[in-house]
Design a protein around this motif. Structure first.
Motif, PDB file in Angstrom:
ATOM      1  N   LEU A 100      -1.399   8.831  -7.735  1.00 27.17           N
ATOM      2  CA  LEU A 100      -2.168   8.006  -8.666  1.00 27.17           C
ATOM      3  C   LEU A 100      -2.323   6.583  -8.140  1.00 27.17           C
ATOM      4  N   LEU A 101      -1.256   6.043  -7.534  1.00 28.33           N
ATOM      5  CA  LEU A 101      -1.320   4.680  -6.999  1.00 28.33           C
ATOM      6  C   LEU A 101      -2.296   4.572  -5.827  1.00 28.33           C
ATOM      7  N   VAL A 102      -2.550   5.673  -5.145  1.00 32.36           N
ATOM      8  CA  VAL A 102      -3.517   5.667  -4.044  1.00 32.36           C
ATOM      9  C   VAL A 102      -4.915   6.018  -4.544  1.00 32.36           C
ATOM     10  N   PHE A 103      -5.012   7.053  -5.367  1.00 35.80           N
ATOM     11  CA  PHE A 103      -6.320   7.570  -5.783  1.00 35.80           C
ATOM     12  C   PHE A 103      -7.106   6.576  -6.631  1.00 35.80           C
ATOM     13  N   ILE A 104      -6.443   5.943  -7.600  1.00 36.50           N
ATOM     14  CA  ILE A 104      -7.171   5.080  -8.536  1.00 36.50           C
ATOM     15  C   ILE A 104      -7.779   3.865  -7.845  1.00 36.50           C
ATOM     16  N   PRO A 105      -7.019   3.060  -7.089  1.00 37.95           N
ATOM     17  CA  PRO A 105      -7.675   1.913  -6.442  1.00 37.95           C
ATOM     18  C   PRO A 105      -8.616   2.314  -5.313  1.00 37.95           C
ATOM     19  N   ALA A 106      -8.342   3.431  -4.623  1.00 40.97           N
ATOM     20  CA  ALA A 106      -9.219   3.850  -3.528  1.00 40.97           C
ATOM     21  C   ALA A 106     -10.595   4.256  -4.031  1.00 40.97           C
ATOM     22  N   ILE A 159      -4.763  12.770  -0.101  1.00 44.34           N
ATOM     23  CA  ILE A 159      -4.107  13.910   0.551  1.00 44.34           C
ATOM     24  C   ILE A 159      -3.545  13.494   1.910  1.00 44.34           C
ATOM     25  N   LEU A 160      -4.312  12.711   2.664  1.00 41.63           N
ATOM     26  CA  LEU A 160      -3.827  12.252   3.971  1.00 41.63           C
ATOM     27  C   LEU A 160      -2.598  11.356   3.823  1.00 41.63           C
ATOM     28  N   CYS A 161      -2.627  10.465   2.835  1.00 42.76           N
ATOM     29  CA  CYS A 161      -1.457   9.603   2.592  1.00 42.76           C
ATOM     30  C   CYS A 161      -0.239  10.431   2.210  1.00 42.76           C
ATOM     31  N   LEU A 162      -0.452  11.497   1.435  1.00 38.00           N
ATOM     32  CA  LEU A 162       0.665  12.356   1.034  1.00 38.00           C
ATOM     33  C   LEU A 162       1.223  13.119   2.237  1.00 38.00           C
ATOM     34  N   LEU A 163       0.332  13.676   3.060  1.00 41.35           N
ATOM     35  CA  LEU A 163       0.784  14.447   4.221  1.00 41.35           C
ATOM     36  C   LEU A 163       1.510  13.571   5.229  1.00 41.35           C
ATOM     37  N   LEU A 164       1.061  12.331   5.368  1.00 39.93           N
ATOM     38  CA  LEU A 164       1.718  11.418   6.302  1.00 39.93           C
ATOM     39  C   LEU A 164       2.921  10.711   5.680  1.00 39.93           C
ATOM     40  N   GLY A 165       2.809  10.358   4.398  1.00 39.56           N
ATOM     41  CA  GLY A 165       3.853   9.575   3.758  1.00 39.56           C
ATOM     42  C   GLY A 165       5.076  10.381   3.354  1.00 39.56           C
ATOM     43  N   ILE A 204      -8.521   2.833   4.506  1.00 39.94           N
ATOM     44  CA  ILE A 204      -7.950   3.141   3.194  1.00 39.94           C
ATOM     45  C   ILE A 204      -6.564   3.778   3.349  1.00 39.94           C
ATOM     46  N   VAL A 205      -6.429   4.713   4.282  1.00 38.79           N
ATOM     47  CA  VAL A 205      -5.127   5.358   4.484  1.00 38.79           C
ATOM     48  C   VAL A 205      -4.095   4.341   4.929  1.00 38.79           C
ATOM     49  N   TYR A 206      -4.478   3.473   5.865  1.00 35.88           N
ATOM     50  CA  TYR A 206      -3.544   2.448   6.335  1.00 35.88           C
ATOM     51  C   TYR A 206      -3.144   1.497   5.215  1.00 35.88           C
ATOM     52  N   THR A 207      -4.116   1.088   4.401  1.00 32.91           N
ATOM     53  CA  THR A 207      -3.852   0.089   3.361  1.00 32.91           C
ATOM     54  C   THR A 207      -2.970   0.637   2.251  1.00 32.91           C
ATOM     55  N   SER A 263     -17.461   8.688  -3.564  1.00 33.91           N
ATOM     56  CA  SER A 263     -16.255   7.898  -3.815  1.00 33.91           C
ATOM     57  C   SER A 263     -15.070   8.802  -4.140  1.00 33.91           C
ATOM     58  N   LEU A 264     -15.298   9.795  -4.982  1.00 25.68           N
ATOM     59  CA  LEU A 264     -14.217  10.720  -5.329  1.00 25.68           C
ATOM     60  C   LEU A 264     -13.791  11.541  -4.123  1.00 25.68           C
ATOM     61  N   LYS A 265     -14.760  11.944  -3.292  1.00 27.24           N
ATOM     62  CA  LYS A 265     -14.418  12.729  -2.097  1.00 27.24           C
ATOM     63  C   LYS A 265     -13.556  11.905  -1.140  1.00 27.24           C
ATOM     64  N   ILE A 266     -13.948  10.662  -0.921  1.00 24.67           N
ATOM     65  CA  ILE A 266     -13.190   9.807  -0.005  1.00 24.67           C
ATOM     66  C   ILE A 266     -11.801   9.515  -0.560  1.00 24.67           C
ATOM     67  N   SER A 267     -11.723   9.190  -1.858  1.00 23.87           N
ATOM     68  CA  SER A 267     -10.425   8.844  -2.445  1.00 23.87           C
ATOM     69  C   SER A 267      -9.491  10.045  -2.487  1.00 23.87           C
ATOM     70  N   VAL A 268     -10.013  11.240  -2.803  1.00 16.99           N
ATOM     71  CA  VAL A 268      -9.168  12.438  -2.824  1.00 16.99           C
ATOM     72  C   VAL A 268      -8.676  12.770  -1.422  1.00 16.99           C
ATOM     73  N   THR A 269      -9.579  12.684  -0.432  1.00 16.53           N
ATOM     74  CA  THR A 269      -9.192  12.971   0.947  1.00 16.53           C
ATOM     75  C   THR A 269      -8.139  11.981   1.439  1.00 16.53           C
ATOM     76  N   CYS A 270      -8.341  10.701   1.145  1.00 22.49           N
ATOM     77  CA  CYS A 270      -7.365   9.685   1.564  1.00 22.49           C
ATOM     78  C   CYS A 270      -6.033   9.878   0.858  1.00 22.49           C
TER      79      CYS A 270
END
Length: 314
Positions: A244-250, A109-115, A189-192, A100-107
């Motif tokens: 934080l807004l992405v990592f915590i709920p993800a 980072i991806l949201c940050l790089l894209l956003g 997750i990244v899309y949401t 769960s932590l691996k997926i949320s951290v990766t997502c």
């Protein structure tokens, strides 16, 4: 006559209440959010914590009482930590936490790089394009979250839109398995949660002084050096808030791994659902939730502590 004058000059109850509120407004402003947190956060937390130190019982609710009176009139308090020991010793729960932590951290980072470039582009856009781009970012919130996830299921299915389009274009000869995979979970997750990264970044970038970049360029700084030395440090509050807004709920996500992952991607939200609903083991489920809470809260507390130390030193 004197009574009438006294009645008119004496302050009414509303006036006295207004004067009291005016003199205590700072206390009222502080007390209201603390009361809100006490009612809707601390109280449920203590209820879950109480269940986590209980034992499984064939009863309704399915756990033993912490405090009870014996037949001899003796008050007994029973607290056990076997549930925490059990989930920390069982590889299923440990691996699920790590996954769960691996997926949320990766997502995140991806949201940050894209956003980040998206938010930067919106800030630098013209007065006509800016509200339209912001509207496009906010538009998904007007649609049900479940409908959007189900839409991705239709897009990623073996006979879905994407596979049919790739076959029609001659890119592939047979459907690619995308649904019920880790890729689908990452994509969902990244899309949401992408808007939750873009909006804080936009709000932070909108306040930046554009003359700082111009001053750096006048002093001979290259655009890349200006970005890393000027823009990036100034946008760090937006990066932290969005992350934080992405990592915590993800981390505790359940719907996306269940629908897009099809049960093949194990995350802690699904484990919680299984323990509460299918296994009816509320004490273990509560212990899983408490451990997850500490995994999410402790890094935030440590970050705020060291950030406060850094600001005091500066």
């Amino acid at each position: 006559m004197s009574d009438t004058i006294g009645d008119t000059t004496a302050p009414s109850a509303l006036q006295r209440l207004g004067r009291w509120a005016q003199s205590r407004w700072r206390t009222i402003i502080v007390v209201i959010p603390f009361a809100w947190l006490l009612l809707f956060f601390l109280a449920p937390f203590f209820i879950v914590a109480k269940i986590s130190v209980a034992e499984l019982a064939i009863a309704s609710p399915p756990f033993t009482k912490m405090i009870e009176w014996t037949d001899g009139g003796i008050l007994t308090i029973r607290i056990v930590f076997d549930n925490f020991i059990y989930i920390l010793e069982d590889s299923l729960y440990v691996n699920t936490y790590i996954n769960s932590l691996k997926i949320s951290v990766t997502c995140t980072i991806l949201c940050l790089l894209l956003g980040y470039p998206i938010a930067y582009g919106i800030v630098r856009s013209g007065p006509v394009a800016k509200p339209l781009l912001l509207f496009a970012i906010i538009l998904p919130f007007w649609t049900s979250f479940l409908l959007r996830v189900y839409a991705w299921m239709g897009l990623l299915a073996d006979q879905g839109t994407i596979n049919n389009l790739l076959i029609a274009m001659g890119v592939i000869d047979e459907p690619i398995r995308m649904l019920y995979t880790v890729f689908a979970v990452y994509l969902g997750i990244v899309y949401t949660y992408m808007p939750f990264m873009i909006l804080p970044l936009y709000a932070n970038m909108e306040k930046l002084d554009g003359s700082l970049n111009e001053a750096a360029a006048d002093l001979g700084s290259r655009p890349t050096n200006t970005f890393f030395k000027v823009t990036l440090p100034l946008t760090m509050p937006g990066i932290i808030a969005g992350s934080l807004l992405v990592f915590i709920p993800a981390t505790g996500e359940y719907v996306i791994p269940d629908l897009l992952g099809g049960g093949n991607v194990q995350m802690i939200g699904r484990v919680l659902f299984n323990e509460f609903s299918r296994n009816t083991d509320w004490p273990v489920a509560a212990a899983v939730a408490i451990v997850l809470l500490f995994l999410l809260v402790l890094p935030i507390i440590l970050f705020q502590y060291y950030q406060g130390k850094a600001s005091e030193a500066s």
